[in-house]
Design an enzyme around this catalytic site. Sequence first.
Site, PDB file in Angstrom:
ATOM      1  N   PHE A 230       0.640  -0.872  -0.177  1.00 18.63           N
ATOM      2  CA  PHE A 230       0.054  -0.061  -0.351  1.00 18.63           C
ATOM      3  C   PHE A 230       0.721   0.765   0.038  1.00 18.63           C
ATOM      4  O   PHE A 230       0.771   2.016   0.798  1.00 18.63           O
ATOM      5  CB  PHE A 230      -0.823   0.511   0.831  1.00 18.63           C
ATOM      6  CG  PHE A 230      -1.932  -1.747   1.507  1.00 18.63           C
ATOM      7  CD1 PHE A 230      -3.278  -1.350   0.662  1.00 18.63           C
ATOM      8  CD2 PHE A 230      -1.508  -2.124   2.569  1.00 18.63           C
ATOM      9  CE1 PHE A 230      -3.503  -2.587   1.404  1.00 18.63           C
ATOM     10  CE2 PHE A 230      -1.788  -3.409   2.460  1.00 18.63           C
ATOM     11  CZ  PHE A 230      -3.412  -3.894   1.050  1.00 18.63           C
ATOM     12  N   ASN A 278      -2.672  -5.381  -7.172  1.00 16.85           N
ATOM     13  CA  ASN A 278      -3.253  -5.582  -5.291  1.00 16.85           C
ATOM     14  C   ASN A 278      -1.969  -5.738  -4.579  1.00 16.85           C
ATOM     15  O   ASN A 278      -1.398  -6.917  -4.196  1.00 16.85           O
ATOM     16  CB  ASN A 278      -4.543  -6.166  -5.536  1.00 16.85           C
ATOM     17  CG  ASN A 278      -5.080  -6.392  -4.487  1.00 16.85           C
ATOM     18  OD1 ASN A 278      -4.865  -6.949  -3.095  1.00 16.85           O
ATOM     19  ND2 ASN A 278      -6.159  -5.582  -3.945  1.00 16.85           N
ATOM     20  N   ALA A 279      -1.718  -5.644  -3.219  1.00 19.21           N
ATOM     21  CA  ALA A 279      -1.364  -5.789  -2.165  1.00 19.21           C
ATOM     22  C   ALA A 279      -1.641  -7.015  -1.569  1.00 19.21           C
ATOM     23  O   ALA A 279      -1.009  -8.091  -0.979  1.00 19.21           O
ATOM     24  CB  ALA A 279      -0.749  -4.489  -1.369  1.00 19.21           C
ATOM     25  N   ASP A 299       0.671  -0.169   5.295  1.00 14.25           N
ATOM     26  CA  ASP A 299       0.064   0.615   5.111  1.00 14.25           C
ATOM     27  C   ASP A 299      -0.940   0.893   5.057  1.00 14.25           C
ATOM     28  O   ASP A 299      -1.736   1.708   3.855  1.00 14.25           O
ATOM     29  CB  ASP A 299       0.645   1.688   5.124  1.00 14.25           C
ATOM     30  CG  ASP A 299       0.524   2.913   6.118  1.00 14.25           C
ATOM     31  OD1 ASP A 299      -0.222   3.373   6.725  1.00 14.25           O
ATOM     32  OD2 ASP A 299       0.591   4.147   5.658  1.00 14.25           O
ATOM     33  N   CYS A 339      -5.340   3.057  10.240  1.00 12.40           N
ATOM     34  CA  CYS A 339      -5.724   4.515  10.109  1.00 12.40           C
ATOM     35  C   CYS A 339      -7.295   3.815  10.703  1.00 12.40           C
ATOM     36  O   CYS A 339      -7.650   5.561  10.118  1.00 12.40           O
ATOM     37  CB  CYS A 339      -5.120   5.248   8.849  1.00 12.40           C
ATOM     38  SG  CYS A 339      -6.206   4.698   7.456  1.00 12.40           S
TER      39      CYS A 339
END
Length: 395
Positions: A230, A278-279, A299, A339
């Site tokens: 990300f 795509n991670a 992240d 987050c």
Amino acid sequence: MAPPAALPVARTTPKGAKSLRQGNPWLYRTELAAPPDVKGPGAVVLVVDSQGNPIGQALYARRSPLALRLLTRKGPAEEPVNDAFFRRRLEAALARRSMLSHRDGLRLVHGEADLLPGLFVDRYGSGLTLQTLSEGMDARKESLAKVLVELTGATHVVCRDDASGRDFEGLPRESRLLHGQGDARFTYHEGENRFEVDLLGDMKTGAFLDQVDNHLRAGELARGESLDLFSYHGGFALALSRNSTSVVAVEQDEKAAARAQENARVNGRDNVRVEHANAFDVLRRFDTEGRRFDTIVLDPPGLAKRREGLATALRAYHEINLRAFRCLKPNGLLVTCSCSGKLDRAGFEEMVLAAAMDAKRPVQILERRGAGLDHPVLGGLLETEYLKALYVRAL
């Protein structure tokens, strides 16, 4: 001098009054016993308890579930809320960041934590982004932008009121220039790395300034082969590259991936390779292939926007952390972040440790971190501690 005009009165429930007096600056509509009689947007109202005792002055929102945002615990005679009031608050927010004057990319105003509820201002070189997440600040953004130009000397102020939080407030989304003309591209630095941002076109307010200190700290601890998932514009990746032999940065957004690769080139980080993918898919592939890294950074974007989506978000967090642990070499470093404001620090750490256990990896917790000094947490309002970063070593 004429006495201040009488303010509309908002009467709270006993429960609402107790919460406000204990330090929470928010009052939801369910705790509003009698709404104020206001004529237009952004009204300042006098807040009183059920017996009529004053609590303070607040911004009132006509449509939002979050009806009141407290501005001051003083009355209108003692502290009138006018243009001079907001200027003083802006000056105070800037003064608090004087120790960060060496930075050309930082948050100047952090909403409730700077006693300016719903107002967020970021600086990128000579450009500012202004974001309002309350009706009261939305109604004042033109005048606030003018004051900010006077106080900072900024050449541009960009309104980035295109975030999903505006939907919750019943406010329209928009992105436009409030001050300045032409292009809104600026450069700023994170340590020795230089980044370019398009304040009108990039995500959030241009970059993820709340992670700057975490980028730099991860760069200090990184070693060997590193993986940054990300990656966005490569904040972690470029920091990791300083002490890593190689860095693979993965970013799903094509435009952001191209910018990350360009940032690596401009900064001479030849050991950074950006993969547009795509991670989740990449991490699963590396796990299956047996690919191992010395340092991994996770992240992801906020996966839990609302409380009702927390269980689904936790499953996603668990999956990527589990696979990251499986892809770490012995004594490898994992920097894992969230987050999501709806996931508190204790819940986040519990999830990470559960993922480590499922991966059969004992871990050392090296550091518990959050956002930088320019993104302070307001005591009494847990929602302002949204960013969590855990630095762990997998044994």
